[in-house]
Design a protein around this motif. Structure first.
Motif, PDB file in Angstrom:
ATOM      1  N   ASP A 158      15.362   2.956   3.188  1.00 53.38           N
ATOM      2  CA  ASP A 158      14.335   1.904   2.915  1.00 53.38           C
ATOM      3  C   ASP A 158      13.870   2.015   1.415  1.00 53.38           C
ATOM      4  N   ALA A 159      14.205   0.851   0.954  1.00 55.73           N
ATOM      5  CA  ALA A 159      13.794   0.572  -0.561  1.00 55.73           C
ATOM      6  C   ALA A 159      12.401   0.106  -0.775  1.00 55.73           C
ATOM      7  N   SER A 160      11.706  -0.202   0.051  1.00 52.07           N
ATOM      8  CA  SER A 160      10.408  -1.041   0.114  1.00 52.07           C
ATOM      9  C   SER A 160       9.380  -0.262  -0.450  1.00 52.07           C
ATOM     10  N   ARG A 161       9.567   1.011  -0.419  1.00 55.92           N
ATOM     11  CA  ARG A 161       8.539   1.766  -1.056  1.00 55.92           C
ATOM     12  C   ARG A 161       8.620   2.203  -2.482  1.00 55.92           C
ATOM     13  N   PRO A 180       8.406  -4.051  -2.639  1.00 55.00           N
ATOM     14  CA  PRO A 180       8.278  -5.491  -2.032  1.00 55.00           C
ATOM     15  C   PRO A 180       8.434  -5.287  -0.454  1.00 55.00           C
ATOM     16  N   MET A 181       7.783  -6.199   0.144  1.00 58.80           N
ATOM     17  CA  MET A 181       7.876  -6.405   1.782  1.00 58.80           C
ATOM     18  C   MET A 181       9.134  -6.198   2.272  1.00 58.80           C
ATOM     19  N   ILE A 182      10.001  -6.757   1.694  1.00 58.04           N
ATOM     20  CA  ILE A 182      11.410  -6.905   2.092  1.00 58.04           C
ATOM     21  C   ILE A 182      12.152  -6.528   0.802  1.00 58.04           C
ATOM     22  N   ALA A 183      13.216  -5.516   0.721  1.00 58.76           N
ATOM     23  CA  ALA A 183      13.769  -5.008  -0.487  1.00 58.76           C
ATOM     24  C   ALA A 183      15.000  -5.973  -0.367  1.00 58.76           C
TER      25      ALA A 183
END
Length: 372
Positions: A158-161, A180-183
């Motif tokens: 998960d890259a979104s954080r 971002p909401m979606i990375a």
């Protein structure tokens, strides 16, 4: 070293839930005997950065106690040293730090009095080893305005954080998106930056005039097409502990031999404040498998795949599996703990059971023991 260091350790992560109710994220215990900020401080010391400022704000008491002597990280020097800055009420300013850029702005006098040409900015909530000299050499060779240390996440992570980065073939940053909401990209910023000191002062003052307070949003992203911003990729271990799951996973990673070997047995070392405690004691009947047991612990029960911090007492017939027990916890007889993080200074009553059914469970007992 031709740089000064700034460690940003003032933020509050709501995703840490109960764990940050009484301490800053940077003060979270890691790997049995360390605090998270030890890794950034040790990297500074090992890179021969002689002057380091730690900017603290939220729940900073335990962090200040940990940093009350600079000798543990070898900063007790005539030239340089370790500085701890909190928000200060002045004639011109009555605010807390309103963001990372504002935190630097409120301590700009210190930065102006320094003579080193470069500044290394790091966050206090990441676990890693890095030679900042190599990043500085890269920064100078690229003739960059700002260098961002970045890492490519494993597929599916998960890259979104994090802040996500897209770079061209010469490693210049083309796109930078914060949480971002979606990375769209798998390369993330690690929150480590190198910038020329005079340029940082100019950018921070300009942001303050426009009432912009965040370093990433209001400087990096805002100036990405005007300034030469380059990425420096690292391949070795790096993890941020800004969520409960990430904190749990980081500690569990230290149960892997290759991670322990990398941090504990390979040069350079990681330093921490030392407490004078006796070695861990294993009484008859104790069973310990694949676990980290810190000094001062007394073990009577069974411990498997777990990390026990300092001064933990494990009662008779206790079973602890896949869990993290923070400092100075008393576990009564016949206690069963699995997939949990037990908050420090808790007394877990005998014959109780705590199991994290859906993810990691944070156990907080409202029965702290106070010294007389």
């Amino acid at each position: 070293m031709r740089a000064v260091g700034i460690i940003l350790a003032g933020g509050n992560s709501n995703k840490m839930r109960e764990l940050t109710y009484k301490r800053a994220t940077a003060a979270m215990p890691v790997a049995g005997s360390y605090r998270c900020i030890d890794f950034a401080l040790s990297n500074m010391s090992n890179s021969h950065v002689q002057k380091v400022a730690v900017l603290t704000q939220y729940n900073s008491r335990s962090l200040h106690e940990h940093l009350n002597s600079s000798k543990w990280w070898d900063f007790g020097r005539k030239q340089g040293g370790l500085y701890v800055f909190t928000p200060t009420i002045t004639m011109d300013n009555g605010y807390w730090y309103r963001g990372t850029a504002d935190a630097i702005y409120q301590n700009l006098d210190w930065l102006k009095r320094c003579h080193e040409p470069y500044v290394i900015i790091a966050s206090g909530d990441a676990v890693y080893k890095l030679d900042y000299n190599k990043v500085l050499e890269y920064h100078i060779a690229k003739k960059a305005d700002i260098t961002v240390v970045c890492k490519e996440l494993e597929p599916g992570a998960d890259a979104s954080r994090f802040g996500t980065i897209k770079m061209n073939e010469s490693m210049r940053v083309e796109e930078f998106e914060e949480k971002p909401m979606i990375a769209n990209y798998n390369t993330i910023s690690t929150g480590i930056y190198i910038i020329r000191r005079r340029q940082l002062i100019d950018l921070i003052e300009h942001s303050a005039e426009e009432e912009r307070f965040d370093f990433v949003t209001d400087i990096l992203i805002r100036y990405k097409n005007l300034k030469k911003i380059y990425g420096y990729k690292i391949q070795d271990y790096w993890n941020s502990i800004s969520t409960v799951d990430a904190y749990y996973q980081t500690n569990m990673d230290f149960l892997r031999p290759e991670v322990r070997n990398y941090f504990f047995k390979q040069h350079p070392d990681i330093y921490s404040k030392v407490t004078d405690l006796p070695p861990a004691k294993y009484n008859p009947g104790a069973v310990v498998k694949n676990s980290l047991i810190a000094s001062g612990c007394i073990i009577n029960g069974t411990v498997e795949n777990s990390v026990l911090f300092k001064k933990v007492f494990v009662g008779n017939n206790c079973v602890i599996k896949n869990s993290i027990i923070l400092n100075d916890v008393y576990l009564g007889d016949n206690t069963y703990i699995e997939n949990c993080i037990v908050e420090s200074r808790d007394t877990i009553r005998a014959n109780t059971r705590h199991v994290g059914e859906n993810g990691v469970k944070v156990v907080v007992e409202k029965n702290e023991r106070y010294a007389l």
